[in-house]
Each structure stands twice: as structure tokens, then as C-alpha cells.
Design a protein around this motif. Structure first.
Motif, PDB file in Angstrom:
ATOM      1  N   SER A  58     -29.555 -35.580  23.437  1.00  0.00           N
ATOM      2  CA  SER A  58     -29.418 -36.265  22.284  1.00  0.00           C
ATOM      3  C   SER A  58     -30.670 -36.210  21.440  1.00  0.00           C
ATOM      4  O   SER A  58     -30.652 -36.693  20.295  1.00  0.00           O
ATOM      5  N   GLY A  59     -31.817 -36.162  22.226  1.00  0.00           N
ATOM      6  CA  GLY A  59     -33.148 -36.618  21.543  1.00  0.00           C
ATOM      7  C   GLY A  59     -33.507 -37.959  21.752  1.00  0.00           C
ATOM      8  O   GLY A  59     -34.493 -38.333  20.883  1.00  0.00           O
ATOM      9  N   ALA A 121     -33.920 -28.465  31.791  1.00  0.00           N
ATOM     10  CA  ALA A 121     -32.378 -28.524  31.657  1.00  0.00           C
ATOM     11  C   ALA A 121     -31.802 -29.789  31.264  1.00  0.00           C
ATOM     12  O   ALA A 121     -30.806 -29.847  30.545  1.00  0.00           O
ATOM     13  N   LEU A 122     -32.611 -30.794  31.125  1.00  0.00           N
ATOM     14  CA  LEU A 122     -32.292 -32.162  30.578  1.00  0.00           C
ATOM     15  C   LEU A 122     -32.227 -32.067  29.072  1.00  0.00           C
ATOM     16  O   LEU A 122     -31.436 -32.719  28.504  1.00  0.00           O
ATOM     17  N   TYR A 123     -32.692 -30.983  28.484  1.00  0.00           N
ATOM     18  CA  TYR A 123     -32.735 -30.832  26.933  1.00  0.00           C
ATOM     19  C   TYR A 123     -31.326 -30.146  26.580  1.00  0.00           C
ATOM     20  O   TYR A 123     -31.254 -29.914  25.133  1.00  0.00           O
ATOM     21  N   GLY A 124     -30.596 -29.696  27.229  1.00  0.00           N
ATOM     22  CA  GLY A 124     -29.468 -28.966  27.153  1.00  0.00           C
ATOM     23  C   GLY A 124     -29.799 -27.601  26.069  1.00  0.00           C
ATOM     24  O   GLY A 124     -30.766 -26.948  26.416  1.00  0.00           O
ATOM     25  N   PRO A 125     -29.098 -27.490  24.881  1.00  0.00           N
ATOM     26  CA  PRO A 125     -29.405 -26.580  24.130  1.00  0.00           C
ATOM     27  C   PRO A 125     -30.709 -26.759  23.312  1.00  0.00           C
ATOM     28  O   PRO A 125     -31.224 -25.847  22.462  1.00  0.00           O
ATOM     29  N   HIS A 126     -31.425 -27.707  23.372  1.00  0.00           N
ATOM     30  CA  HIS A 126     -32.410 -28.125  22.640  1.00  0.00           C
ATOM     31  C   HIS A 126     -33.862 -27.926  23.440  1.00  0.00           C
ATOM     32  O   HIS A 126     -34.948 -28.425  23.268  1.00  0.00           O
TER      33      HIS A 126
END
Length: 190
Positions: A58-59, A121-126
């Protein structure tokens, strides 16, 4: 009589509706949701790691670092918690703290450099957030050449994103300036 209370004006941001929360000192406080804590420290660490990964995606890098730190306290043998904490600290721009967490993690698991960890991978789509943070780290190193902690941290990020030859160059440069370069031997290419 009750003296008037000075209120701070809410500065509106473009495109964001300002939330007005009325203040009533005589009203009961709303209940706060408290997440259950696992009795088993290892299960609690797993729960905290999951919360940290969610916050990371989620940042919310500071919150993620807190969850990962709490996971490492809950299970002090869990090296992954230290590595994830390091990644969150890197994302938050706290480079020296990130290096400290990496060293703590490597003290627990010297085989980590051989793992298939993918920090993106921790950033997901970001994924773009990682790219921007990596660029910021590169700029920090360019602005502060020869700082071994920055060389090590950049080398670590490059190592796990597949640029191992570039990482090796940074590790070799850092090795010359570190008081205790033993940790870098874990990352050397043959």
C-alpha cells in the motif's frame, strides 16, 4: 464560562474533499479495533509479516517497517523479518537503518544471498515505486561517492533484481572501505 478554542484551519488540497471531524469533549470515545495477538511467538511473527507486506504494497513503508520490526522481536530467529524490514527502510529512504537490518538478517541467515528473494514482488502492481526508490539511492551514492553503506545497499538491491555483475562491482568497492567487510563475502561472484 468556557474559553473559546482556537481551531486550526484545514488547508484544502486540490481534488481531495476535506474531512470535518466534529469535536465534542463530552462524547464517548469510539471503540478502537485491536487486532488479536497470537500466543505463539512464531505464529505472531507470521501474522506481523503478513501485515507488513500488506502495508508495504500500500506504500506505507514506515508502518511496514514497524510490523517487520515487531515480527523480528516476536521471533528473534526469523531472518526474513530483518530482510523485509531492511527493504521497508530502504523504501522509506532510511539507508543506514536498512544496512543495519541487512547485517542483522545476514547474521541469522548467511545463505540469504543464494535465495530467490525478489524485492520488487513486495510492491505488487506498484513496481514503479521500486524503480523510483532505486533511482533515489543511485543519486544518493552519486552525491556521496565512496560511502560503503550506500554501495552495499545499492549492490544488495541490484543483486536481488538480477544485476549481479553490477552488484559485485559495488560490493568490491565497499569492501575496501568497510571496517568489517566479512558480510560482503556472502555476495561475491565466483
Amino acid at each position: 464560562t468556557i474559553p473559546p478554542v482556537n481551531r486550526v484551519a484545514v488547508v484544502p488540497r486540490p481534488g481531495v474533499a476535506a474531512a470535518v471531524i466534529p469535536f465534542d469533549p463530552f462524547r464517548a470515545v469510539a471503540a478502537v479495533k485491536v487486532e488479536p495477538v497470537e500466543a505463539d511467538p512464531k505464529k505472531e511473527a507470521v501474522r506481523l509479516l503478513a501485515l507488513g507486506k500488506g502495508a508495504f504494497e500500500s506504500g506505507e513503508f514506515g508502518r511496514a517497517a514497524e510490523h517487520f520490526a515487531r515480527a523480528s522481536v516476536s521471533d528473534d530467529k526469523n531472518a526474513e523479518a530483518q530482510f523485509l524490514r531492511a527493504q521497508a527502510l530502504f523504501a522509506a529512504g532510511k539507508y543506514a537503518d536498512a544496512v543495519g537490518a541487512l547485517r542483522a538478517g545476514l547474521a541469522l541467515d548467511a545463505k540469504w544471498p543464494a535465495s530467490t528473494f525478489d524485492p520488487t514482488a513486495l510492491y505488487g502492481p506498484h513496481r514503479d515505486r521500486f524503480d523510483a526508490q532505486l533511482a533515489a539511492l543511485k543519486k544518493a551514492l552519486a552525491d556521496n561517492p565512496g560511502v560503503p553503506a550506500l554501495e552495499f545497499l545499492l549492490g544488495y538491491q541490484l543483486w536481488f533484481t538480477g544485476a549481479r555483475a553490477d552488484a559485485d562491482k559495488l560490493f568490491r568497492a565497499a569492501e575496501k572501505r568497510l571496517a568489517d567487510p566479512a558480510v560482503l563475502a556472502l555476495f561475491k561472484l565466483p
